[in-house]
Design an enzyme around this catalytic site. Structure first.
Site, PDB file in Angstrom:
ATOM      1  N   CYS A 134     -14.554   7.474   3.685  1.00 44.78           N
ATOM      2  CA  CYS A 134     -15.452   7.884   4.778  1.00 44.78           C
ATOM      3  C   CYS A 134     -16.309   6.694   5.205  1.00 44.78           C
ATOM      4  CB  CYS A 134     -16.350   9.030   4.316  1.00 44.78           C
ATOM      5  SG  CYS A 134     -17.543   9.526   5.559  1.00 44.78           S
TER       6      CYS A 134
ATOM      7  N   THR B  59       7.205 -11.858  -1.515  1.00 41.66           N
ATOM      8  CA  THR B  59       5.989 -12.131  -0.757  1.00 41.66           C
ATOM      9  C   THR B  59       6.098 -13.498  -0.090  1.00 41.66           C
ATOM     10  OG1 THR B  59       3.571 -12.328  -0.805  1.00 41.66           O
ATOM     11  CG2 THR B  59       4.756 -13.037  -2.792  1.00 41.66           C
ATOM     12  N   SER B  60       5.569 -13.538   1.149  1.00 46.06           N
ATOM     13  CA  SER B  60       5.613 -14.804   1.901  1.00 46.06           C
ATOM     14  C   SER B  60       4.495 -15.721   1.433  1.00 46.06           C
ATOM     15  CB  SER B  60       5.435 -14.521   3.392  1.00 46.06           C
ATOM     16  OG  SER B  60       4.192 -13.849   3.597  1.00 46.06           O
TER      17      SER B  60
ATOM     18  N   ILE C 154       0.839  -1.220   0.000  1.00 42.60           N
ATOM     19  CA  ILE C 154       0.000   0.000   0.000  1.00 42.60           C
ATOM     20  C   ILE C 154       0.866   1.259   0.000  1.00 42.60           C
ATOM     21  CG2 ILE C 154      -1.867  -1.211   1.225  1.00 42.60           C
ATOM     22  CD1 ILE C 154      -1.009   0.205   3.800  1.00 42.60           C
ATOM     23  N   ASP C 155       2.207   1.085  -0.206  1.00 41.88           N
ATOM     24  CA  ASP C 155       3.146   2.200  -0.025  1.00 41.88           C
ATOM     25  C   ASP C 155       3.293   3.104  -1.257  1.00 41.88           C
ATOM     26  OD1 ASP C 155       5.828  -0.272  -0.165  1.00 41.88           O
ATOM     27  OD2 ASP C 155       4.843   0.792  -1.805  1.00 41.88           O
TER      28      ASP C 155
ATOM     29  N   HIS D  90      -4.597  -4.492  -2.124  1.00 38.93           N
ATOM     30  CA  HIS D  90      -4.984  -4.218  -0.736  1.00 38.93           C
ATOM     31  C   HIS D  90      -5.129  -2.742  -0.445  1.00 38.93           C
ATOM     32  CE1 HIS D  90      -3.126  -8.392   0.189  1.00 38.93           C
ATOM     33  NE2 HIS D  90      -4.338  -8.482  -0.319  1.00 38.93           N
TER      34      HIS D  90
HETATM   35  C1  BV8 Z   1     -10.433 -12.089   2.030  1.00 35.52           C
HETATM   36  C2  BV8 Z   1      -3.401  -4.078   3.746  1.00 35.52           C
HETATM   37  C3  BV8 Z   1     -12.610 -12.831   1.594  1.00 35.52           C
HETATM   38  C4  BV8 Z   1      -3.432  -3.476   5.101  1.00 35.52           C
HETATM   39  C5  BV8 Z   1      -3.213  -6.509   3.986  1.00 35.52           C
HETATM   40  C6  BV8 Z   1      -7.596 -19.303   5.174  1.00 35.52           C
HETATM   41  C7  BV8 Z   1      -7.650 -19.470   3.801  1.00 35.52           C
HETATM   42  C8  BV8 Z   1      -7.957 -18.419   2.951  1.00 35.52           C
HETATM   43  C9  BV8 Z   1      -8.163 -17.137   3.475  1.00 35.52           C
HETATM   44  C10 BV8 Z   1      -8.083 -16.981   4.846  1.00 35.52           C
HETATM   45  C11 BV8 Z   1      -7.814 -18.035   5.688  1.00 35.52           C
HETATM   46  N1  BV8 Z   1      -7.815 -17.572   6.963  1.00 35.52           N
HETATM   47  C12 BV8 Z   1      -8.073 -16.242   6.932  1.00 35.52           C
HETATM   48  C13 BV8 Z   1      -8.252 -15.881   5.665  1.00 35.52           C
HETATM   49  C14 BV8 Z   1      -8.538 -14.569   5.190  1.00 35.52           C
HETATM   50  C15 BV8 Z   1      -7.303 -13.670   5.193  1.00 35.52           C
HETATM   51  C16 BV8 Z   1      -5.964 -14.358   5.127  1.00 35.52           C
HETATM   52  O1  BV8 Z   1      -5.465 -14.681   4.063  1.00 35.52           O
HETATM   53  N2  BV8 Z   1      -5.354 -14.549   6.285  1.00 35.52           N
HETATM   54  C17 BV8 Z   1      -4.043 -15.162   6.309  1.00 35.52           C
HETATM   55  C18 BV8 Z   1      -3.217 -14.505   7.409  1.00 35.52           C
HETATM   56  C19 BV8 Z   1      -4.240 -16.645   6.509  1.00 35.52           C
HETATM   57  N3  BV8 Z   1      -7.418 -12.899   3.982  1.00 35.52           N
HETATM   58  C20 BV8 Z   1      -8.241 -11.858   3.976  1.00 35.52           C
HETATM   59  O2  BV8 Z   1      -8.909 -11.516   4.946  1.00 35.52           O
HETATM   60  C21 BV8 Z   1      -8.360 -11.101   2.665  1.00 35.52           C
HETATM   61  N4  BV8 Z   1      -9.743 -10.998   2.343  1.00 35.52           N
HETATM   62  O3  BV8 Z   1     -10.006 -13.213   2.110  1.00 35.52           O
HETATM   63  O4  BV8 Z   1     -11.717 -11.781   1.620  1.00 35.52           O
HETATM   64  C22 BV8 Z   1     -13.073 -12.945   2.994  1.00 35.52           C
HETATM   65  C23 BV8 Z   1     -14.027 -12.051   3.453  1.00 35.52           C
HETATM   66  C24 BV8 Z   1     -14.456 -12.154   4.755  1.00 35.52           C
HETATM   67  C25 BV8 Z   1     -13.936 -13.128   5.612  1.00 35.52           C
HETATM   68  C26 BV8 Z   1     -12.942 -14.022   5.149  1.00 35.52           C
HETATM   69  C27 BV8 Z   1     -12.498 -13.925   3.846  1.00 35.52           C
HETATM   70  C28 BV8 Z   1      -7.797  -9.708   2.810  1.00 35.52           C
HETATM   71  C29 BV8 Z   1      -6.321  -9.781   3.090  1.00 35.52           C
HETATM   72  C30 BV8 Z   1      -5.726  -8.386   2.963  1.00 35.52           C
HETATM   73  C31 BV8 Z   1      -5.159  -7.968   4.301  1.00 35.52           C
HETATM   74  N5  BV8 Z   1      -4.495  -6.649   4.141  1.00 35.52           N
HETATM   75  N6  BV8 Z   1      -2.631  -5.318   3.786  1.00 35.52           N
HETATM   76  C32 BV8 Z   1      -2.078  -2.980   5.524  1.00 35.52           C
HETATM   77  O5  BV8 Z   1      -1.098  -3.079   4.768  1.00 35.52           O
HETATM   78  O6  BV8 Z   1      -2.023  -2.471   6.641  1.00 35.52           O
HETATM   79  S1  BV8 Z   1      -2.268  -7.896   3.990  1.00 35.52           S
HETATM   80  C33 BV8 Z   1      -0.666  -7.413   4.220  1.00 35.52           C
HETATM   81  O7  BV8 Z   1       0.018  -8.548   4.677  1.00 35.52           O
HETATM   82  C34 BV8 Z   1      -0.010  -7.038   2.938  1.00 35.52           C
HETATM   83  O8  BV8 Z   1      -0.848  -6.336   2.084  1.00 35.52           O
HETATM   84  C35 BV8 Z   1       0.425  -8.338   2.376  1.00 35.52           C
HETATM   85  O9  BV8 Z   1      -0.553  -8.907   1.589  1.00 35.52           O
HETATM   86  C36 BV8 Z   1       0.560  -9.156   3.610  1.00 35.52           C
HETATM   87  C37 BV8 Z   1       2.018  -9.259   3.904  1.00 35.52           C
HETATM   88  O10 BV8 Z   1       2.433 -10.238   3.084  1.00 35.52           O
HETATM   89  P1  BV8 Z   1       3.747 -10.008   2.262  1.00 35.52           P
HETATM   90  O11 BV8 Z   1       3.544  -8.841   1.356  1.00 35.52           O
HETATM   91  O12 BV8 Z   1       4.094 -11.306   1.655  1.00 35.52           O
HETATM   92  O13 BV8 Z   1       4.818  -9.573   3.333  1.00 35.52           O
HETATM   93  P2  BV8 Z   1       5.484 -10.518   4.418  1.00 35.52           P
HETATM   94  O14 BV8 Z   1       6.126  -9.633   5.417  1.00 35.52           O
HETATM   95  O15 BV8 Z   1       4.514 -11.565   4.860  1.00 35.52           O
HETATM   96  O16 BV8 Z   1       6.613 -11.265   3.583  1.00 35.52           O
HETATM   97  C38 BV8 Z   1       7.699 -10.527   3.045  1.00 35.52           C
HETATM   98  C39 BV8 Z   1       8.374 -11.464   2.090  1.00 35.52           C
HETATM   99  O17 BV8 Z   1       9.434 -10.774   1.468  1.00 35.52           O
HETATM  100  C40 BV8 Z   1       8.989 -12.664   2.794  1.00 35.52           C
HETATM  101  O18 BV8 Z   1       8.780 -13.818   1.999  1.00 35.52           O
HETATM  102  C41 BV8 Z   1      10.491 -12.308   2.842  1.00 35.52           C
HETATM  103  O19 BV8 Z   1      11.290 -13.472   2.766  1.00 35.52           O
HETATM  104  C42 BV8 Z   1      10.619 -11.507   1.571  1.00 35.52           C
HETATM  105  N7  BV8 Z   1      11.685 -10.511   1.586  1.00 35.52           N
HETATM  106  C43 BV8 Z   1      12.118  -9.746   2.625  1.00 35.52           C
HETATM  107  N8  BV8 Z   1      13.091  -8.912   2.187  1.00 35.52           N
HETATM  108  C44 BV8 Z   1      13.266  -9.137   0.861  1.00 35.52           C
HETATM  109  C45 BV8 Z   1      12.386 -10.159   0.469  1.00 35.52           C
HETATM  110  N9  BV8 Z   1      12.316 -10.630  -0.787  1.00 35.52           N
HETATM  111  C46 BV8 Z   1      13.152 -10.074  -1.705  1.00 35.52           C
HETATM  112  N10 BV8 Z   1      14.030  -9.086  -1.400  1.00 35.52           N
HETATM  113  C47 BV8 Z   1      14.116  -8.600  -0.142  1.00 35.52           C
HETATM  114  N11 BV8 Z   1      15.007  -7.606   0.143  1.00 35.52           N
HETATM  115 ZN    ZN Z   2     -18.469  11.311   4.455  1.00 37.68          ZN
END
Ligand code: BV8
Ligand code: ZN
Length: 275
Positions: free
Chosen positions: A141, A223-224, A117-118, A133
């Site tokens: 609002c 992405t993880s 979101i950056d 996202h």
């Molecule tokens: C939804 C915005 C329908 C806000 C974010 C089980 C199965 C399926 C779904 C679910 C489930 N249990 C729960 C769910 C639903 C949930 C979900 O997936 N939960 C997970 C935790 C299991 N998903 C949702 O709720 C989504 N909506 O499913 O809608 C629905 C409706 C109602 C009820 C249920 C379902 C919405 C998800 C969106 C959440 N919002 N962000 C904000 O930013 O504040 S998510 C947020 O976290 C990010 O946007 C991003 O998506 C996520 C972080 O993940 P990454 O980007 O991968 O970052 P991370 O730190 O994890 O990893 C970094 C990676 O980079 C690592 O691999 C690392 O090794 C690597 N790295 C580090 N440095 C480097 C590098 N790689 C290369 N170079 C480097 N230098």
């Molecule tokens: Zn308003």
């Protein structure tokens, strides 16, 4: 067996084989996560920076948290907004943007689809970025639903100086009336981001799905692959036999499904492979 640590790793792939695939691809999709912004100094969610104060970012990125303590959630997003003032795109963002331009000049399509979101992909020059996202510098609002871009720093006077990550909460919560309010109806504003448990914007999701379905090469960067439905895209490309190349500092649960894997900080691994 004591002392056996199961470290699933994989050697980086052959770069000339990857470059050959890249040269032939006509429709390329690039899926990115927090790792693509790590070298810009933006903390990832699951790395060491995934903590803010004593909270996991994922605990604050929920409608329940906002309902329960809008002041705390706004401090968290205010902190992340202010952080961006000193952050810039890194060589990974820039290489992706340059590659995109190169593709356009060759009649090929190249689309960035990000979980971040950056706004750093846009800052680097990427066009038509799909933000799965939402965006840190857009607000919506909670009363009338109007969504607008907002780069105000601070976004409201009451948040000035608030949101320090290491401070243990000493100040009293900001009264909801002093949190960011809608200029049209006075309603409470929220960040226009997708929280856990919320649906993605249907139009954004449809366009992302279409681009992913039509691509013949998918790069998945930093992405993880733990958050759904974003985590389904790259495995879906591999499942239909199209090429996927993963760029990460460590393998993920899906790495073994992909034809290519390049280990290392993507600010270093991407430029020589793309340009
Ligand atoms: C939804 C915005 C329908 C806000 C974010 C089980 C199965 C399926 C779904 C679910 C489930 N249990 C729960 C769910 C639903 C949930 C979900 O997936 N939960 C997970 C935790 C299991 N998903 C949702 O709720 C989504 N909506 O499913 O809608 C629905 C409706 C109602 C009820 C249920 C379902 C919405 C998800 C969106 C959440 N919002 N962000 C904000 O930013 O504040 S998510 C947020 O976290 C990010 O946007 C991003 O998506 C996520 C972080 O993940 P990454 O980007 O991968 O970052 P991370 O730190 O994890 O990893 C970094 C990676 O980079 C690592 O691999 C690392 O090794 C690597 N790295 C580090 N440095 C480097 C590098 N790689 C290369 N170079 C480097 N230098
Ligand atoms: Zn308003």
């Amino acid at each position: 067996i004591s002392g056996l640590t199961l470290t699933t790793t994989r050697p980086s792939s052959d770069s000339s084989a990857f470059k050959a695939q890249l040269a032939q691809a006509q429709n390329i999709v690039i899926l990115t996560g927090a790792g693509v912004s790590a070298e810009s100094g933006i903390p990832t969610f699951r790395g060491p920076g995934g903590l803010w104060r004593t909270y996991q970012a994922t605990d604050l990125a929920t409608p329940q948290a906002f309902q329960r303590d809008p002041s705390l959630v706004w401090e968290f997003y205010h902190y992340r907004r202010e952080l961006m003032a000193t952050k810039a795109p890194n060589p990974a963002h820039r290489a992706l943007a340059q590659f995109e331009t190169q593709c356009e000049g060759q009649g090929r399509s190249c689309r960035v689809i990000t979980q971040n979101i950056d706004g750093l992909h846009q800052a680097a020059g990427s066009q038509d970025v799909l933000e799965l996202h939402g965006a840190l510098f857009r607000v919506r609002c909670t009363a009338c639903g109007v969504e607008t871009a907002n780069h105000d720093s601070p976004i409201c006077p009451a948040l000035h100086g608030r949101g320090q990550p290491d401070a243990h909460r000493s100040e009293p919560p900001i009264p909801v009336a002093s949190l960011p309010r809608c200029v049209d109806c006075g309603g409470l504003l929220r960040p226009a981001v997708v929280w856990f448990g919320e649906n993605l914007n249907p139009e954004v999701f449809r366009r992302a799905h279409q681009a992913v379905d039509e691509c013949d090469l998918c790069l998945v960067v930093g992405t993880s692959a733990l958050v759904y439905p974003a985590a389904l895209f790259a495995p879906g490309v591999a499942a239909r036999g199209a090429e996927v190349a993963e760029f990460n500092i460590e393998p993920t649960a899906s790495t073994s499904d992909y034809g290519f894997y390049f280990e290392g900080p993507c600010g270093q691994t991407l430029p020589p492979l793309l340009l």
